[in-house]
Design a protein around this motif. Structure first.
Motif, mmCIF file in Angstrom:
data_model
loop_
_atom_site.group_PDB
_atom_site.id
_atom_site.type_symbol
_atom_site.label_atom_id
_atom_site.label_comp_id
_atom_site.label_asym_id
_atom_site.label_seq_id
_atom_site.Cartn_x
_atom_site.Cartn_y
_atom_site.Cartn_z
ATOM 1 N N LYS A 83 -4.756 6.436 -18.249
ATOM 2 C CA LYS A 83 -3.704 5.433 -18.098
ATOM 3 C C LYS A 83 -2.697 5.513 -19.249
ATOM 4 O O LYS A 83 -1.481 5.358 -19.044
ATOM 5 N N LEU A 132 -1.844 11.910 -7.849
ATOM 6 C CA LEU A 132 -1.673 10.644 -8.571
ATOM 7 C C LEU A 132 -0.517 10.713 -9.564
ATOM 8 O O LEU A 132 0.145 9.701 -9.829
ATOM 9 N N THR A 163 -2.677 3.940 -3.654
ATOM 10 C CA THR A 163 -2.873 2.797 -4.548
ATOM 11 C C THR A 163 -2.446 1.528 -3.824
ATOM 12 O O THR A 163 -1.509 1.539 -3.022
ATOM 13 N N THR A 164 -3.144 0.438 -4.106
ATOM 14 C CA THR A 164 -2.802 -0.874 -3.577
ATOM 15 C C THR A 164 -2.184 -1.685 -4.705
ATOM 16 O O THR A 164 -2.812 -1.854 -5.756
ATOM 17 N N ILE A 165 -0.974 -2.161 -4.499
ATOM 18 C CA ILE A 165 -0.232 -2.856 -5.541
ATOM 19 C C ILE A 165 -0.196 -4.357 -5.253
ATOM 20 O O ILE A 165 0.117 -4.777 -4.141
ATOM 21 N N PHE A 216 2.408 7.803 -9.224
ATOM 22 C CA PHE A 216 2.754 6.814 -10.246
ATOM 23 C C PHE A 216 4.099 7.090 -10.901
ATOM 24 O O PHE A 216 4.777 6.157 -11.334
ATOM 25 N N TYR A 268 -5.986 -1.200 -6.807
ATOM 26 C CA TYR A 268 -6.888 -0.088 -6.485
ATOM 27 C C TYR A 268 -6.134 1.220 -6.659
ATOM 28 O O TYR A 268 -4.976 1.335 -6.256
ATOM 29 N N ILE A 269 -6.813 2.203 -7.242
ATOM 30 C CA ILE A 269 -6.269 3.550 -7.405
ATOM 31 C C ILE A 269 -7.364 4.524 -6.991
ATOM 32 O O ILE A 269 -8.499 4.428 -7.490
ATOM 33 N N SER A 270 -7.064 5.449 -6.111
ATOM 34 C CA SER A 270 -8.101 6.403 -5.720
ATOM 35 C C SER A 270 -7.461 7.635 -5.089
ATOM 36 O O SER A 270 -6.374 7.559 -4.511
ATOM 37 N N GLN A 326 0.833 -1.201 0.000
ATOM 38 C CA GLN A 326 0.000 0.000 0.000
ATOM 39 C C GLN A 326 0.867 1.250 0.000
ATOM 40 O O GLN A 326 1.761 1.397 0.845
ATOM 41 N N ALA A 374 -1.581 -2.301 -10.274
ATOM 42 C CA ALA A 374 -2.349 -1.394 -9.421
ATOM 43 C C ALA A 374 -3.763 -1.953 -9.261
ATOM 44 O O ALA A 374 -4.609 -1.782 -10.135
ATOM 45 N N PHE A 434 -1.653 -0.903 -15.001
ATOM 46 C CA PHE A 434 -2.653 -0.018 -14.411
ATOM 47 C C PHE A 434 -4.023 -0.679 -14.261
ATOM 48 O O PHE A 434 -4.920 -0.109 -13.658
#
Length: 326
Positions: free
Chosen positions: A298, A259, A233-235, A263, A246-248, A220, A244, A279
C-alpha cells in the motif's frame, strides 16, 4: 445549562437520524440507519439521540453486548456524531449528559471507536479532548494506509511502475460494474478462503442490498484481460474519502499488473478530486501487529499511515467533566 434530553433510538426516529447524519460534522453513510440495520440480527441496537430544546444536536450509534456498550461493533467507525454548528460548550454538555444517562442504565463500560479524521467534513476533535478528560483508556490502535490526493503523488515504487507498464502492454480493461457476483464468486471469496480461511464481511446478497440503498457510495471496479475477470475492488465512497473495502486479484496479478493499473486509474482519474484515497488497514491481531507485506504494498502507491483508535470509557467518570470550562 442547555435543556438536553437523551433518547434511546427506536425506528420512529429513523428519519430524524438519517437527516442528521447527512448534515453532521463527522457522520458518513455508514452511520445511516439503512446501513446499520442490514445486519441488525447480529447486534442488539442501543443507539442514542440527544436533543437540545427538542432540536436534534447529536447521535451516538451503539449496540450492547454482555452489559458493555459498543459504538458500534457492526461499523468500521462511529463515536459521537455532532452537528455542524455545535459549540464546544454544547458538545461538552452533550457528552456529559450521555455518560450520565448510560451510567443510570447500569452500563459500566463503553467501547468507542471514533471516525478517523480524514472522514470529518469539518474539524471535530471535541471527542478526543473529552475522552482525555474522562480518563478513557486507549485499548487498540489500528493503522490504515491513505493517500492525500492534494499532494503530488510521485512516489510509486519501481515495482508499481513496472506493473503499470505490464498492464498497459497487456491491454487490460477497467470497467465499473453494477453487480458484484463475478468479483465475489470468482475472485474475492476463493482468495479469502485460500489465503486466510475466512469469508468477506459482507455476503453477496448483503453487498447487493447495500448497493441498492447507497448506489452512489458503493461502487465496484473490475479488471478484465480478454474479457476474463482478473482483479477488482469494492469502493465505499464518502464526501472526502474513497475507501477500498475489498481488494483482490487472481494469481496473474504480478504477470499482468492488474492491480497496478486499477489503482492508478482510481487514484488519478476516478477519485482524483477526493481529498483522500484510503487503502484500508494494515494492522492485525487487534492492532498489535502490522502485516508488513500489505503495508509495503500500500505504501508503494504513495500511501501513508492514519491511525484509528479504540477507547474504553467508564460512564461513572462523567463527573470528571465538571468545571472543565472556566
Amino acid at each position: 445549562m442547555n435543556n438536553l434530553q437523551v433518547v434511546t433510538y427506536t425506528s420512529k426516529y429513523a428519519n430524524d437520524w438519517n437527516r442528521f447524519i447527512m448534515a453532521s460534522k463527522n457522520g458518513t453513510f455508514l452511520c445511516h440507519r439503512d446501513f446499520m440495520e442490514y445486519h441488525q440480527d447480529r447486534f442488539q441496537d442501543h443507539s442514542f439521540l440527544i436533543y437540545n430544546d427538542k432540536k436534534l444536536v447529536a447521535l451516538f450509534p451503539a449496540n450492547i453486548k454482555n452489559h458493555i456498550l459498543y459504538s458500534h461493533q457492526g461499523l468500521t467507525y462511529a463515536g459521537l456524531i455532532i452537528g455542524k454548528h455545535a459549540s464546544l460548550e454544547l458538545v461538552f454538555q452533550i457528552f456529559q449528559k450521555l455518560l450520565e444517562t448510560i451510567d443510570t442504565l447500569g452500563i459500566e463500560e463503553i467501547i468507542i471507536k471514533p471516525s478517523p479524521k480524514i472522514y470529518h467534513l469539518h474539524p471535530s476533535d471535541e471527542l478526543d479532548y473529552l475522552l482525555f478528560k474522562v480518563q478513557a483508556e486507549l485499548i487498540r490502535r489500528d493503522l490504515t494506509l491513505s493517500i492525500d490526493t492534494g499532494q503530488t503523488i510521485d512516489v510509486y515504487s519501481s515495482n508499481r511502475k513496472r506493473g503499470l507498464k505490464k498492464a498497459q502492454k497487456n491491454e487490460l480493461l477497467i470497467k465499473e460494474e453494477q453487480d458484484f457476483e463475478l468479483f465475489w464468486n470468482q475472485i474475492l471469496i476463493p482468495n479469502l478462503e485460500e489465503k486466510h480461511g475466512v469469508e468477506p464481511v459482507h455476503t453477496l446478497d448483503e453487498i447487493r442490498y447495500l448497493k441498492s440503498k447507497f448506489p452512489k457510495n458503493i461502487r465496484q471496479f473490475n479488471v478484465y484481460k480478454d474479457k476474463q475477470l482478473v482483479a477488482g475492488t469494492t469502493i465505499f465512497e464518502t464526501v472526502k474519502v474513497a475507501h477500498a473495502q475489498y481488494i483482490s486479484a487472481n494469481n496473474t496479478k504480478q504477470k499482468l499488473g492488474s492491480l497496478d493499473l486499477l489503482f492508478h486509474h482510481l487514484i488519478h482519474e476516478v477519485f482524483a478530486s477526493k481529498p483522500y484515497f484510503d487503502f484500508g488497514v494494515c494492522s492485525v491481531n487487534q492492532g498489535k501487529q502490522i502485516n508488513s507485506g500489505l503495508q509495503a504494498w500500500k505504501e508503494s502507491f504513495g500511501a501513508s499511515s492514519v491511525s484509528q483508535d479504540f477507547y474504553s470509557v467508564f460512564p461513572k467518570n462523567h463527573h470528571l467533566l465538571n468545571h472543565t470550562l472556566i
